[in-house]
Scaffold this active site. Structure first.
Site, short mmCIF file in Angstrom:
data_model
loop_
_atom_site.label_atom_id
_atom_site.label_comp_id
_atom_site.label_asym_id
_atom_site.label_seq_id
_atom_site.Cartn_x
_atom_site.Cartn_y
_atom_site.Cartn_z
N SER A 1 21.97 -68.04 -59.61
CA SER A 1 23.22 -67.46 -59.11
C SER A 1 23.73 -68.30 -57.94
CB SER A 1 22.98 -66.02 -58.64
OG SER A 1 22.06 -66.01 -57.55
N HIS B 1 14.71 -66.91 -48.86
CA HIS B 1 15.41 -66.36 -47.69
C HIS B 1 14.47 -65.85 -46.61
CE1 HIS B 1 18.44 -66.60 -50.77
NE2 HIS B 1 17.86 -65.65 -51.48
N ASP C 1 7.44 -74.95 -44.97
CA ASP C 1 6.49 -75.88 -44.35
C ASP C 1 5.74 -76.67 -45.42
OD1 ASP C 1 7.20 -75.16 -41.78
OD2 ASP C 1 5.52 -73.78 -41.50
N ASN D 1 12.87 -72.99 -57.54
CA ASN D 1 13.63 -71.76 -57.36
C ASN D 1 12.70 -70.79 -56.63
OD1 ASN D 1 15.10 -69.44 -57.40
ND2 ASN D 1 15.69 -69.58 -59.56
N HIS E 1 19.03 -72.45 -57.79
CA HIS E 1 19.22 -71.01 -57.96
C HIS E 1 20.12 -70.78 -59.16
CE1 HIS E 1 17.35 -70.16 -54.16
NE2 HIS E 1 18.05 -71.16 -53.66
N TYR F 1 21.79 -62.94 -63.43
CA TYR F 1 20.83 -64.02 -63.69
C TYR F 1 20.84 -64.52 -65.13
CZ TYR F 1 19.14 -62.65 -59.11
OH TYR F 1 19.07 -62.38 -57.76
N ARG G 1 21.43 -63.71 -48.39
CA ARG G 1 21.10 -64.79 -49.35
C ARG G 1 21.73 -66.12 -48.95
NH1 ARG G 1 18.75 -61.89 -53.74
NH2 ARG G 1 19.69 -59.84 -53.88
C1 DQA Z 1 17.69 -66.54 -57.04
C2 DQA Z 1 18.56 -65.99 -55.90
C3 DQA Z 1 17.72 -65.20 -54.90
O1 DQA Z 1 18.54 -64.69 -53.86
C4 DQA Z 1 17.03 -64.05 -55.59
O2 DQA Z 1 16.19 -63.36 -54.69
C5 DQA Z 1 16.27 -64.47 -56.81
C6 DQA Z 1 16.88 -65.46 -57.70
C7 DQA Z 1 18.55 -67.23 -58.12
O3 DQA Z 1 17.98 -67.98 -58.92
O4 DQA Z 1 19.77 -66.99 -58.20
O5 DQA Z 1 15.21 -63.96 -57.11
O6 DQA Z 1 16.83 -67.52 -56.48
#
Ligand code: DQA
Length: 151
Positions: free
Chosen positions: A103, A81, A88, A75, A101, A24, A112
């Site tokens: 990542s 997920h 909604d 985000n 995101h 991250y 994911r």
């Molecule tokens: C995330 C990706 C998600 O899978 C993860 O649970 C996060 C961060 C990202 O910014 O890469 O908390 O949203």
């Protein structure tokens, strides 16, 4: 027309810089907030940047923002997920919704790869670290510039 970009961040994103920095990044959420504020200003937008570890708080902020903002950048973190309720609430929005995101969720674990937020989003951007938020602000400004203007 409102110039506010509501930038919402879900659970555990307050722990950025100590949370798996190899995935991250080393920037704090405060660093990203400052970058987003500067970028938004350069685009003539105002960033309203928030984080919550609670699904209901994120949903409440979306309800309050309906009809008042130019766009949502979200985000959803882990809720991406799992949360039909957050999806909604995003479906209720009357403005562009951009999923972000840090990542690249598509090259990580299979769980994911599923995003409920994507089903409510205008578009999604993932994998560019903190820069993802900058790309999303550029995309939002482009969408707003293309939108038909009120006379
Ligand atoms: C995330 C990706 C998600 O899978 C993860 O649970 C996060 C961060 C990202 O910014 O890469 O908390 O949203």
């Amino acid at each position: 027309m409102s110039k506010t970009a509501l930038i919402l961040n879900g659970p555990n994103l307050n722990m950025l810089s100590v949370r798996q920095p190899e995935i991250y990044g080393r920037q704090t959420l405060g660093d990203i907030e400052a970058m987003a504020a500067q970028k938004a200003a350069s685009l003539g937008l105002v960033s309203d940047f928030r984080q919550s570890n609670y699904e209901g708080e994120l949903i409440g902020w979306l309800h309050e923002a309906r009809g008042k903002i130019a766009g949502v950048i979200i985000n959803g973190a882990g809720l991406t997920h799992t949360s039909v309720a957050l999806m909604d609430a995003l479906m209720l929005m009357d403005c562009p919704v951009l999923e972000v995101h840090l990542s690249n969720i598509h090259k990580r674990e299979p769980f994911r790869h599923v995003s409920y937020i994507a089903k409510a989003a205008t578009g999604s951007i993932a994998g560019f670290g903190a820069h993802t938020y900058i790309l999303a602000l550029d995309a939002l400004a482009a969408l707003l510039a293309d939108a038909p203007k009120d006379k």
